[in-house]
Structure formats: structure tokens, C-alpha cells
Design an enzyme around this catalytic site. Structure first.
Site, short mmCIF file in Angstrom:
data_model
loop_
_atom_site.label_atom_id
_atom_site.label_comp_id
_atom_site.label_asym_id
_atom_site.label_seq_id
_atom_site.Cartn_x
_atom_site.Cartn_y
_atom_site.Cartn_z
CG ASP A 184 -2.04 0.99 1.13
OD1 ASP A 184 -2.41 1.37 0.00
OD2 ASP A 184 -2.55 1.41 2.19
CG HIS A 190 -0.55 1.86 -9.29
ND1 HIS A 190 -0.69 1.54 -7.96
CD2 HIS A 190 -1.68 2.53 -9.64
CE1 HIS A 190 -1.86 1.99 -7.53
NE2 HIS A 190 -2.47 2.60 -8.52
CG LEU A 221 9.99 -17.00 -4.33
CD1 LEU A 221 9.95 -17.06 -2.80
CD2 LEU A 221 10.58 -15.66 -4.77
C1 IPE Z 1 -5.12 -2.77 0.14
O1 IPE Z 1 -4.88 -1.43 -0.13
C2 IPE Z 1 -5.21 -3.57 -1.11
C3 IPE Z 1 -3.96 -3.77 -1.83
C4 IPE Z 1 -2.78 -3.39 -1.44
C5 IPE Z 1 -4.08 -4.46 -3.08
P1 IPE Z 1 -6.08 -0.40 -0.25
O2 IPE Z 1 -5.46 0.93 -0.48
O3 IPE Z 1 -7.06 -0.87 -1.25
O4 IPE Z 1 -6.74 -0.48 1.19
P2 IPE Z 1 -7.66 0.56 1.96
O5 IPE Z 1 -8.73 0.99 1.00
O6 IPE Z 1 -6.80 1.71 2.38
O7 IPE Z 1 -8.19 -0.19 3.14
C1 IPE Z 2 -1.70 0.13 -3.25
O1 IPE Z 2 -1.45 1.49 -3.34
C2 IPE Z 2 -1.85 -0.50 -4.60
C3 IPE Z 2 -3.20 -1.01 -4.89
C4 IPE Z 2 -4.20 -1.06 -4.06
C5 IPE Z 2 -3.42 -1.49 -6.24
P1 IPE Z 2 -2.64 2.53 -3.34
O2 IPE Z 2 -3.03 2.78 -4.75
O3 IPE Z 2 -3.74 2.09 -2.45
O4 IPE Z 2 -1.91 3.80 -2.75
P2 IPE Z 2 -2.48 4.83 -1.70
O5 IPE Z 2 -2.95 4.05 -0.52
O6 IPE Z 2 -3.60 5.54 -2.38
O7 IPE Z 2 -1.32 5.70 -1.38
MG MG Z 3 -4.13 2.40 -0.48
#
Ligand code: IPE
Ligand code: IPE
Ligand code: MG
Length: 245
Positions: free
Chosen positions: A24, A41, A136
Site C-alpha cells: 500500500d 503503481h 520460490l
Molecule cells: C489494500 O490497499 C489492497 C492492496 C494493497 C491491493 P487499499 O489501499 O485498497 O486499502 P484501503 O482501502 O486503504 O483499506
Molecule cells: C496500493 O497502493 C496498490 C493497490 C491497491 C493497487 P494505493 O493505490 O492504495 O496507494 P495509496 O494508498 O492511495 O497511497
Molecule cells: Mg491504499
């Protein structure tokens, strides 16, 4: 501690078998640089590549699972979804040869039927091509949810009952029906990006996982950050409900 000191320290103690990561913070990483979220990303995918190579080369642990897309992530803008799926498709196509050569076995956890057909084909081919590997076990949780997983298990149990193959349902028997049945439960769940929640990642398997939260945003997460998480894990006392003192 330098990276090599950290590595030696981590090697000197029992390592986890299965590390699962909630990646995240990509969006915030990009925003802080005035870049579109998609750049976060892109950078995040490079981190997965780096860590996979590191864990494989160092033979740190055999099971690595990364949460790439949750069942709730469909709520994001269409452009971001399209970018994410194209990124993953390109990533697997570009890296498949290298992953296979390094003995990586790729698995996909999640409801893949909802993903774009081209991505599904890429994933299926990569899973097939690497199925004999075991250096792995890299699992990508994609359109995955801990609740989805449990419902899948229940559906299989119901299907078996309908076919007259019902067996007494126990925790062990049910576990074998889950989409993650081939994987050991995660010992360590790492979440980058500062939030302290599971966001519907492993639920069943997380029962006795050690949880590690770091404010580091995923694109900044590196080998050292991984080793620090493992080092922290190694300092924990896992009781599994028993009296150990
Ligand atoms: C969790 O991150 C999901 C992934 C890393 C794929 P999110 O950004 O979607 O989670 P929330 O919305 O902050 O809980
Ligand atoms: C996690 O990073 C990646 C996915 C959920 C695909 P985010 O896109 O949720 O990044 P933040 O949380 O908005 O910074
Ligand atoms: Mg996020």
C-alpha cells in the site's frame, strides 16, 4: 546495521516460511512527487521485481504472496483499473522468462474470471509454465478478498455435499477447500503505507500471523525494509494460544 549485517542477523534465527505483503502507498508516493497515481503503481511493480529476486537469490523463505488488487479495488477510476491490469500483464510478459529461470512458481489467488481476457491468458500461461518450479512460490493476490476466499470454500463444501461426497466439516477439512489450500498460512503479514488494517487480505490464514506495519510507502520499500520486518518478526514470541513461559 548495514544490509549485509542485517542479512546475517536474520539468517541466524528461524525464518518465516510464508511472508505475505499488503503493498500500500503507491498513490501517496506519486502524489508527494506531483506525479499521477499510476506512476506510483509503476514504481511499485519494480519493487516486487526487486524483492522477488532478492528473496529467491538469498533463499530467504519459500513462500511470498503479494496483494496486488482487492475485491474492493474495483471502486477505483476506470483509467486506474485499466492501467493496473495492463501493468501486470506487461510485467508478467516481460519477466516470465527470468522468473522461470530463477525457479519461481507463480500462482494467482483470486476471482480471475472478472479480469480482462488478455490478462487472464497471460496469467494462465505463466502459471502453467512455472508449475514445476519450487525455488520460490510467488503468489499474486488479484481480485482477492479474504471473505471471497471463505465463500469459495463454503461453495466447494456445498458442491461436495450435493454430489454426495460430504465429509464431516472440520477446520482441517475446510482449509483444504480454500483457494489458498496449497500455501502454508502466512507467518508474517507486512503492510506498507502506514495503515494498520488487513483490508480484506487473508482472513482465515491470518489467524496466527504476526502483523507488521510500516509507514514506508510501497515504492520506497526495499530489501532492507523487508529484512527489518523479518528481524522484528524474529523478536516476537509466538504462543499460538499456549503457555510457553
Ligand atoms: C489494500 O490497499 C489492497 C492492496 C494493497 C491491493 P487499499 O489501499 O485498497 O486499502 P484501503 O482501502 O486503504 O483499506
Ligand atoms: C496500493 O497502493 C496498490 C493497490 C491497491 C493497487 P494505493 O493505490 O492504495 O496507494 P495509496 O494508498 O492511495 O497511497
Ligand atoms: Mg491504499
Amino acid at each position: 546495521m548495514s544490509l549485509s549485517e542485517l542479512l546475517s542477523a536474520v539468517r541466524a534465527r528461524p525464518l518465516p516460511q510464508h511472508v505475505a505483503v499488503i503493498m500500500d502507498g503507491n498513490g501517496r508516493w506519486a502524489k508527494a512527487r506531483g506525479l499521477p497515481r499510476t506512476e506510483g503503481h509503476r514504481q511499485g511493480a519494480l519493487v516486487v521485481e526487486r524483492l522477488t529476486r532478492f528473496v529467491g537469490e538469498e533463499r530467504l523463505f519459500p513462500y511470498l504472496t503479494v496483494f496486488a488488487f482487492s475485491t474492493e479495488n474495483w471502486g477505483r477510476p476506470k483509467e486506474e483499473l485499466e492501467f493496473l491490469f495492463a501493468l501486470l500483464d506487461g510485467f508478467i510478459r516481460d519477466k516470465l522468462g527470468e522468473l522461470a529461470a530463477r525457479g519461481v512458481r507463480l500462482r494467482v489467488l483470486g476471482a480471475v474470471d472478472r479480469l480482462p481476457a488478455s490478462l487472464r491468458r497471460t496469467l494462465a500461461a505463466a502459471v502453467e509454465e512455472t508449475k514445476g518450479n519450487d525455488a520460490l512460490h510467488l503468489s499474486v493476490a488479484l481480485n482477492f478478498g479474504g471473505r471471497w476466499e471463505i465463500v469459495e470454500g463454503v461453495k466447494r463444501a456445498m458442491a461436495m455435499a450435493r454430489e454426495g461426497k460430504a465429509t464431516a466439516l472440520s477446520e482441517d477439512a475446510f482449509r483444504k477447500l480454500l483457494p489458498t489450500a496449497e500455501l502454508p498460512d502466512p507467518d508474517l503479514i507486512i503492510r506498507s503505507g502506514g495503515e494498520q488494517r488487513l483490508s480484506n487480505f487473508f482472513l482465515w490464514g491470518a489467524a496466527y500471523a504476526e502483523l507488521y506495519f510500516t509507514p514506508t510507502l510501497w515504492p520506497d520499500f526495499d530489501e532492507e525494509a523487508l529484512l527489518r520486518a523479518i528481524h522484528d518478526f524474529q523478536g516476537r514470541k509466538r504462543n499460538f494460544g499456549q503457555v510457553t513461559a
